[in-house]
Design a protein around this motif. Structure first.
Motif, PDB file in Angstrom:
ATOM      1  N   THR A   1       0.827  -1.214   0.000  1.00 34.79           N
ATOM      2  CA  THR A   1       0.000   0.000   0.000  1.00 34.79           C
ATOM      3  C   THR A   1       0.855   1.254   0.000  1.00 34.79           C
ATOM      4  O   THR A   1       0.635   2.190  -0.789  1.00 34.79           O
ATOM      5  N   ILE A   2       1.826   1.306   0.896  1.00 33.56           N
ATOM      6  CA  ILE A   2       2.654   2.505   1.039  1.00 33.56           C
ATOM      7  C   ILE A   2       3.709   2.586  -0.057  1.00 33.56           C
ATOM      8  O   ILE A   2       4.046   3.669  -0.539  1.00 33.56           O
ATOM      9  N   GLY A   3       4.236   1.426  -0.481  1.00 30.65           N
ATOM     10  CA  GLY A   3       5.311   1.419  -1.481  1.00 30.65           C
ATOM     11  C   GLY A   3       4.966   2.161  -2.760  1.00 30.65           C
ATOM     12  O   GLY A   3       5.725   3.027  -3.207  1.00 30.65           O
ATOM     13  N   PRO A   4       3.814   1.864  -3.412  1.00 29.70           N
ATOM     14  CA  PRO A   4       3.476   2.601  -4.643  1.00 29.70           C
ATOM     15  C   PRO A   4       3.317   4.099  -4.434  1.00 29.70           C
ATOM     16  O   PRO A   4       3.665   4.899  -5.307  1.00 29.70           O
TER      17      PRO A   4
ATOM     18  N   GLY B   1      11.750  13.539  -8.441  1.00 32.63           N
ATOM     19  CA  GLY B   1      12.961  13.167  -9.156  1.00 32.63           C
ATOM     20  C   GLY B   1      13.974  12.393  -8.339  1.00 32.63           C
ATOM     21  O   GLY B   1      15.162  12.408  -8.664  1.00 32.63           O
ATOM     22  N   CYS B   2      13.545  11.711  -7.280  1.00 33.48           N
ATOM     23  CA  CYS B   2      14.472  10.917  -6.483  1.00 33.48           C
ATOM     24  C   CYS B   2      14.362   9.445  -6.875  1.00 33.48           C
ATOM     25  O   CYS B   2      13.504   9.064  -7.667  1.00 33.48           O
ATOM     26  N   ARG B   3      15.226   8.622  -6.320  1.00 35.16           N
ATOM     27  CA  ARG B   3      15.233   7.199  -6.619  1.00 35.16           C
ATOM     28  C   ARG B   3      15.145   6.426  -5.315  1.00 35.16           C
ATOM     29  O   ARG B   3      15.906   6.665  -4.381  1.00 35.16           O
ATOM     30  N   LEU B   4      14.193   5.494  -5.263  1.00 33.69           N
ATOM     31  CA  LEU B   4      14.020   4.690  -4.053  1.00 33.69           C
ATOM     32  C   LEU B   4      15.165   3.696  -3.909  1.00 33.69           C
ATOM     33  O   LEU B   4      15.698   3.192  -4.913  1.00 33.69           O
TER      34      LEU B   4
ATOM     35  N   PHE C   1       7.908  -3.718  -6.311  1.00 28.29           N
ATOM     36  CA  PHE C   1       8.987  -2.739  -6.232  1.00 28.29           C
ATOM     37  C   PHE C   1      10.232  -3.323  -6.880  1.00 28.29           C
ATOM     38  O   PHE C   1      10.367  -4.541  -7.052  1.00 28.29           O
ATOM     39  N   ALA C   2      11.141  -2.425  -7.244  1.00 29.14           N
ATOM     40  CA  ALA C   2      12.401  -2.869  -7.851  1.00 29.14           C
ATOM     41  C   ALA C   2      13.307  -3.451  -6.777  1.00 29.14           C
ATOM     42  O   ALA C   2      13.332  -2.973  -5.641  1.00 29.14           O
TER      43      ALA C   2
END
Length: 274
Positions: A153-156, A166-169, A207-208
């Protein structure tokens, strides 16, 4: 002070505070009658024997109070300009003479002036508290980043917000969510004693995640291990940028591995991801 119930003529001793709630009226505890205690109010009882206390007329004009013992100074607002004829607010306490008799002297104290609350102090304090709370929340989120990113739920939501700014997880490793779709082994086309093993792997996570460490085990018909090798991501993904992006959620990739042929006894092989 004393007063008398007009119904049962019971005389009561009382204090002035007792007359305040009922505006001078009392209820007789003997006959339960309500009466105006001011009508027979007396400072002293007359000599006995007596039947009734003297009555006072209650329909006359109020008497003049002329023996003043205290008069407070009015509080002057700081924003108001001093009025001519008045003393400044920071003058010391003064004694004002009311009459010629020294017993009528009154003391007028200098009251502390109320200080205005400075709104910018409050705003600065709120801003500091807000920054501290946000900082604490950011530290907690960073400490629990793997759990938050992996949450369905929170991840997306985090990924969407990160794409906007413009950041990267950070990549979260979840090898249990990698599924082997297909695999194949064949003779290496250019190495005589080599094998070429290919595998199709799907990331079932939302997620990746980083490319896993792949372990390949070759075994014989009895299940005995003949050879084993662990492949790091750089062994089968040559592009550094691709390794940095990781395997996207829901994506499928083909992995190619080169191993030495252990001989004709190798009839089975198995994959595992770490």
């Amino acid at each position: 002070m004393y007063t008398q119930c007009p119904e049962c003529l019971t005389v009561y001793k009382l204090e002035a505070e007792l007359l305040v709630p009922g505006c001078g009226c009392l209820r007789c505890s003997h006959c339960d009658a309500v009466f105006n205690a001011l009508g027979t109010l007396a400072a002293h009882l007359p000599p006995e024997p007596f039947t009734r206390l003297p009555d006072h007329a209650l329909d006359q004009d109020p008497p003049l109070a002329d023996v003043a013992v205290f008069r407070p100074r009015p509080v002057v607002d700081e924003a108001m300009e001093p009025v001519e004829g008045t003393e400044p607010a920071d003058e010391p306490a003064v004694v004002e003479e009311i009459g010629e008799d020294f017993s009528q002297l009154t003391f007028t104290p200098r009251f502390a002036k109320p200080r205005r609350r400075r709104s910018w102090h409050t705003a600065a304090w709120v801003a500091v508290c807000t920054v501290l709370v946000l900082g604490l929340g950011a530290q907690l989120a960073w400490a629990k980043r793997d759990v938050l990113v992996a949450d369905p739920t929170i991840g997306p939501l985090i990924e969407t917000g990160c794409a906007v700014v413009g950041c990267r997880l950070p990549l979260v490793s979840a090898p249990t969510r990698l599924r082997l779709l297909a695999r194949d082994v064949e003779q290496h086309p250019s190495v005589s004693d080599g094998l070429l093993i290919t595998a199709s792997v799907r990331n079932d996570a939302t997620f990746a995640q980083p490319y896993p460490v792949v372990t390949i085990v070759l075994s014989d018909a009895n299940g005995q291990r003949l050879a084993m090798r662990r492949f790091q991501p750089e062994d089968y993904v040559g592009d550094a940028a691709t390794r940095a992006r990781g395997l996207a959620g829901g994506a499928t990739t083909a992995m190619v591995f080169e191993v030495q042929d252990p001989g004709q006894r190798a009839v089975a092989f198995a994959f595992s991801f770490d």
